[in-house]
Design an enzyme around this catalytic site. Structure first.
Site, PDB file in Angstrom:
ATOM      1  N   LYS A  16       0.832  -1.221   0.000  1.00  0.00           N
ATOM      2  CA  LYS A  16       0.000   0.000   0.000  1.00  0.00           C
ATOM      3  C   LYS A  16       0.859   1.262   0.000  1.00  0.00           C
ATOM      4  CE  LYS A  16      -1.877  -1.595   3.769  1.00  0.00           C
ATOM      5  NZ  LYS A  16      -1.369  -2.992   3.791  1.00  0.00           N
ATOM      6  N   GLN A 224      -3.334  -2.296   7.196  1.00  0.00           N
ATOM      7  CA  GLN A 224      -3.627  -3.730   7.299  1.00  0.00           C
ATOM      8  C   GLN A 224      -4.308  -4.214   6.002  1.00  0.00           C
ATOM      9  OE1 GLN A 224      -4.574  -1.745  10.475  1.00  0.00           O
ATOM     10  NE2 GLN A 224      -2.382  -2.060  10.617  1.00  0.00           N
TER      11      GLN A 224
END
Ligand code: GDP
Ligand code: IMO
Ligand code: MG
Length: 423
Positions: A16, A224
């Site tokens: 990410k 996450q």
């Protein structure tokens, strides 16, 4: 103007940080919406590797504002260390990084409670990052937490003491041997708070609302991954926040009808750090190769990540829960050299073939059913155009797009910003 989302679709560490950094040139604001320093988001450019935990991954770009949203939990000690690491770069933190007054604070005793809880669980431990995430979100939902905005009140120290005293009593309740020197931890904590208090605190929901009205482009950065979501993940082996798309609404105060693109990131294979079920986990040389070539060690804890083939059953579930509109496939380069690539397309669940994620995915209930595909040998790391990608990889990508019914827009072929192929 709609708010776009960028989310991890597996058990975290999909890449990410890298992709937010790549996309920031197209946005005015990058806003983190949940999680805390349990996250480790890695960015690489100009030969330097950066790991961010709480600070949004747009921080290195001059054009973008960075917001730490209300859904995030902040540890002042780790935050200060992150700021210190940024010191050498020319970033005007005061004007480039704003923090929501409604974000919750991680106290030193939250970290101790995390450790006490994990020790008490023994073999059944979650494999938490021990950053105090669970206890902090428990205090948030239990309506006992301390927020960034509290630091602007004269009474904040009393509030702190009351909460820390309660935590100490709770640590005693666990009846485990946790060694700590609270005075030392508090000295570090109060010292770090001074740094934090020098930053800009805002009502971030109002800021983001006005920004949307003014036509600013906003990207919400998730931490996450979907399978660690408190509601939809592999409970109880999850984190304590909503990591899925809905979490961006509650974690930033963005209305659901204002969500635009939902960008979902996945690795070309699967990894997981910490405990919990992982149907496609490999215990053979293939898994070992993925870990070695992919350098699969946690960016926050340094723990080795468990590795396995891509699990399309789980990935479809994540695409569905999040309403993913475009996909990004990371670490394709790591699979170069495998003669055969396997993809799990269904589960044998208690003797029956199913293609949805069931309630129990422990190894005793689920055996993955694989489709085998041809591998490729070419090194992808120097490639920068879609036309250069090997045929076998294109076949793999086409197969995934067909199964997932969402286009794969980016294929990442290395950790660096430049090793990114747009399709
Ligand atoms: P995040 O938590 O989702 O931001 O991901 P992490 O930073 O924890 O883990 C991803 C790791 O893979 C980092 O070490 C990245 O530098 C690295 N990485 C990202 N994309 C690629 C890629 O396409 N190929 C390779 N080999 N490494 C990558
Ligand atoms: P990023 O944002 C991978 C895992 C931990 C543990 C479980 C609960 O870098 O993708 P916690 O500390 O939240 O109570 O731990 O969740 N975990 C992550 N795994 N990437 C992360 O973040 C993670 N954040 C938490 O390993 O299994
Ligand atoms: Mg990470």
């Amino acid at each position: 103007m709609a708010v776009d989302l960028l989310l991890g679709l597996q058990w975290g560490d999909e890449g990410k940080g890298k992709i937010v950094d790549v996309l920031t040139k197209n946005y005015d604001i990058i806003a983190r919406f949940q999680g805390g320093p349990n996250a480790g988001h890695t960015l690489e450019f100009d030969g330097i590797k950066h790991v961010l935990h709480t600070i949004p991954s747009g921080i290195f770009h001059k054009n973008a504002m960075n917001i730490v949203g209300n859904g995030v939990v902040i540890d002042p000690v780790i935050f200060k260390k992150e700021l210190d690491a940024l010191d050498q770069f020319d970033i005007d933190i005061k004007s480039k990084l704003f923090i929501s007054r409604k974000a919750h604070l991680i106290l030193p005793t939250h970290r101790l409670l995390d450790a006490a809880s994990e020790t008490a669980k023994g073999k059944a431990k979650i494999g938490s990052t021990l950053k105090g995430i669970g206890p902090t979100y428990m205090d948030k939902t239990g309506r006992n937490g301390m927020r960034i905005g509290d630091l602007e009140l004269d009474t904040w120290k009393e509030k702190y003491r009351t909460l820390a005293n309660k935590h100490e009593a709770m640590i005693g309740f666990y009846n485990v041997d946790i060694q700590y020197d609270l005075e030392e931890l508090e000295t570090e904590f109060f010292d770090s708070l001074k740094t934090l208090k020098a930053l800009t605190f805002i009502d971030s929901e109002e800021y983001l609302y006005q920004a949307q009205k003014a036509g600013k482009k906003i990207l919400a950065e998730g931490a996450q991954g979907s399978l660690l979501d408190i509601d939809f993940g592999t409970y109880p082996f999850v984190t304590s926040s909503n990591t899925t798309a809905a979490g961006a609404c509650t974690g930033l105060g963005v209305a659901p009808n204002q969500i635009g693109d939902v960008k979902g990131i996945f690795k070309a294979y699967t990894t997981r750090v910490g405990s919990g079920p992982f149907p496609t986990e490999l215990f053979d040389t293939d898994g070992e190769t993925m870990g070695r070539v992919g350098n699969e060690f946690g960016a926050t804890t340094g723990r080795p990540r468990r590795c396995g083939w891509l699990d399309l059953v789980a990935l479809k579930y994540a695409v569905q829960i999040n309403g993913v509109t475009e996909l990004m496939m990371m670490k394709g380069d790591v699979l170069s050299g495998f003669k055969k690539i396997k993809v799990c397309t269904a589960y044998n669940y208690k003797g029956e073939t199913i293609s949805h994620l069931p309630y129990n995915i422990e190894a005793e209930n689920v055996t993955p059913i694989y489709t085998e595909m041809k591998g490729w040998a070419q090194d992808l790391t120097k490639m920068n155009k879609a036309e250069e990608l090997p045929q076998a990889l294109n076949t793999y990508i086409d197969f995934l797009e067909k199964e997932l019914e969402v286009p794969i827009k980016i294929v990442s072929v290395g950790p660096d910003r430049t090793q990114t192929i747009h399709r």
